[in-house]
Design a protein around this motif. Structure first.
Motif, PDB file in Angstrom:
ATOM      1  N   LEU A  37       0.834  -1.200   0.000  1.00  0.00           N
ATOM      2  CA  LEU A  37       0.000   0.000   0.000  1.00  0.00           C
ATOM      3  C   LEU A  37       0.871   1.253   0.000  1.00  0.00           C
ATOM      4  N   VAL A  38       1.924   1.242   0.793  1.00  0.00           N
ATOM      5  CA  VAL A  38       2.876   2.359   0.801  1.00  0.00           C
ATOM      6  C   VAL A  38       3.590   2.443  -0.547  1.00  0.00           C
ATOM      7  N   ALA A  39       4.021   1.307  -1.066  1.00  0.00           N
ATOM      8  CA  ALA A  39       4.733   1.283  -2.351  1.00  0.00           C
ATOM      9  C   ALA A  39       3.861   1.827  -3.476  1.00  0.00           C
ATOM     10  N   ALA A  40       2.568   1.546  -3.421  1.00  0.00           N
ATOM     11  CA  ALA A  40       1.647   1.976  -4.477  1.00  0.00           C
ATOM     12  C   ALA A  40       1.192   3.417  -4.310  1.00  0.00           C
ATOM     13  N   LEU A  90      -8.850  -1.624  -0.115  1.00  0.00           N
ATOM     14  CA  LEU A  90      -9.837  -2.160   0.812  1.00  0.00           C
ATOM     15  C   LEU A  90      -9.425  -3.541   1.317  1.00  0.00           C
ATOM     16  N   ALA A  91      -8.971  -4.397   0.430  1.00  0.00           N
ATOM     17  CA  ALA A  91      -8.521  -5.737   0.833  1.00  0.00           C
ATOM     18  C   ALA A  91      -7.364  -5.643   1.822  1.00  0.00           C
ATOM     19  N   ILE A  92      -6.438  -4.732   1.564  1.00  0.00           N
ATOM     20  CA  ILE A  92      -5.274  -4.561   2.445  1.00  0.00           C
ATOM     21  C   ILE A  92      -5.697  -3.985   3.784  1.00  0.00           C
ATOM     22  N   LYS A  93      -6.598  -3.014   3.768  1.00  0.00           N
ATOM     23  CA  LYS A  93      -7.062  -2.437   5.045  1.00  0.00           C
ATOM     24  C   LYS A  93      -7.745  -3.499   5.908  1.00  0.00           C
ATOM     25  N   ARG A  94      -8.388  -4.454   5.287  1.00  0.00           N
ATOM     26  CA  ARG A  94      -9.002  -5.555   6.048  1.00  0.00           C
ATOM     27  C   ARG A  94      -7.926  -6.430   6.688  1.00  0.00           C
ATOM     28  N   GLU A  95      -6.828  -6.648   5.957  1.00  0.00           N
ATOM     29  CA  GLU A  95      -5.714  -7.427   6.531  1.00  0.00           C
ATOM     30  C   GLU A  95      -5.067  -6.659   7.680  1.00  0.00           C
ATOM     31  N   LEU A  96      -4.924  -5.354   7.521  1.00  0.00           N
ATOM     32  CA  LEU A  96      -4.352  -4.531   8.583  1.00  0.00           C
ATOM     33  C   LEU A  96      -5.251  -4.530   9.818  1.00  0.00           C
ATOM     34  N   ALA A  97      -6.552  -4.558   9.609  1.00  0.00           N
ATOM     35  CA  ALA A  97      -7.497  -4.592  10.729  1.00  0.00           C
ATOM     36  C   ALA A  97      -7.314  -5.862  11.569  1.00  0.00           C
ATOM     37  N   ASP A  98      -6.846  -6.930  10.940  1.00  0.00           N
ATOM     38  CA  ASP A  98      -6.632  -8.191  11.660  1.00  0.00           C
ATOM     39  C   ASP A  98      -5.557  -8.076  12.738  1.00  0.00           C
ATOM     40  N   LEU A 131       1.078   6.431   5.490  1.00  0.00           N
ATOM     41  CA  LEU A 131       1.626   6.101   6.811  1.00  0.00           C
ATOM     42  C   LEU A 131       0.806   6.761   7.925  1.00  0.00           C
ATOM     43  N   LYS A 132       0.455   8.018   7.740  1.00  0.00           N
ATOM     44  CA  LYS A 132      -0.349   8.710   8.756  1.00  0.00           C
ATOM     45  C   LYS A 132      -1.712   8.044   8.912  1.00  0.00           C
ATOM     46  N   GLU A 133      -2.347   7.720   7.797  1.00  0.00           N
ATOM     47  CA  GLU A 133      -3.663   7.091   7.843  1.00  0.00           C
ATOM     48  C   GLU A 133      -3.617   5.769   8.602  1.00  0.00           C
ATOM     49  N   ILE A 134      -2.655   4.925   8.256  1.00  0.00           N
ATOM     50  CA  ILE A 134      -2.576   3.603   8.889  1.00  0.00           C
ATOM     51  C   ILE A 134      -2.109   3.717  10.342  1.00  0.00           C
ATOM     52  N   GLY A 135      -1.161   4.595  10.599  1.00  0.00           N
ATOM     53  CA  GLY A 135      -0.698   4.794  11.974  1.00  0.00           C
ATOM     54  C   GLY A 135      -1.824   5.239  12.888  1.00  0.00           C
ATOM     55  N   LEU A 136      -2.634   6.163  12.429  1.00  0.00           N
ATOM     56  CA  LEU A 136      -3.775   6.628  13.219  1.00  0.00           C
ATOM     57  C   LEU A 136      -4.829   5.532  13.343  1.00  0.00           C
TER      58      LEU A 136
END
Length: 149
Positions: A37-40, A90-98, A131-136
């Motif tokens: 996600l960061v790479a993209a 969206l698929a990645i954010k679901r994995e991060l939520a795990d 990074l800010k979005e995912i960190g928060l």
């Protein structure tokens, strides 16, 4: 009797190894997804970023046992992001939520995302947004990781 103990011991060891894979799979998928996600973020997933991601995961003793599944996961998320960024995101954010509710795993996924962002020597503005979005999302204090909110 000895043969039975040996057989049961072998199966117990195999079961423990499989359980370790299951337990760490969410972390592996979160690190792969977050890194991609960061790479993209800048519009292109560079081969050097994918290579760095692969290197980071294979160097992690708790994840290296996934072997070819690492490559399969990288390929799956890359294909999703390339097919449609929002669908892949969206698929990645679901994995991060795990891993969100496990502080240690959330931090580990996040620092790996930072490592991918820094792979070319600097964090690009689009990467910083991700990074800010995912960190928060993880509830992390960004300043603890050298990122200013």
């Amino acid at each position: 009797m000895f043969g039975l103990k040996k057989l049961l011991g072998k199966h117990t060891g195999n079961a423990q190894a499989e359980m370790k894979k299951v337990v760490n799979r969410d972390l592996m998928q979160a690190i792969v997804g977050g890194g991609l996600l960061v790479a993209a973020a800048d519009g292109t997933i560079e081969p050097s970023e994918v290579a760095k991601l692969d290197e980071l995961i294979r160097a992690n003793p708790s994840l290296s046992h996934f072997g070819s599944e690492i490559t399969e996961t990288i390929n799956r998320f890359t294909a999703q992001l390339n097919a449609n960024f929002q669908v892949g995101r969206l698929a990645i954010k679901r994995e991060l939520a795990d891993v969100k509710n496990c502080q240690q795993d959330a931090e580990e996924a996040f620092v790996n995302m930072i490592a991918i962002a820094q792979a070319d020597g600097e964090i690009e503005p689009a990467e910083l947004v991700v990074l800010k979005e995912i960190g928060l999302h993880f509830g992390l204090r960004l300043s603890d990781f050298g990122i200013e909110a």
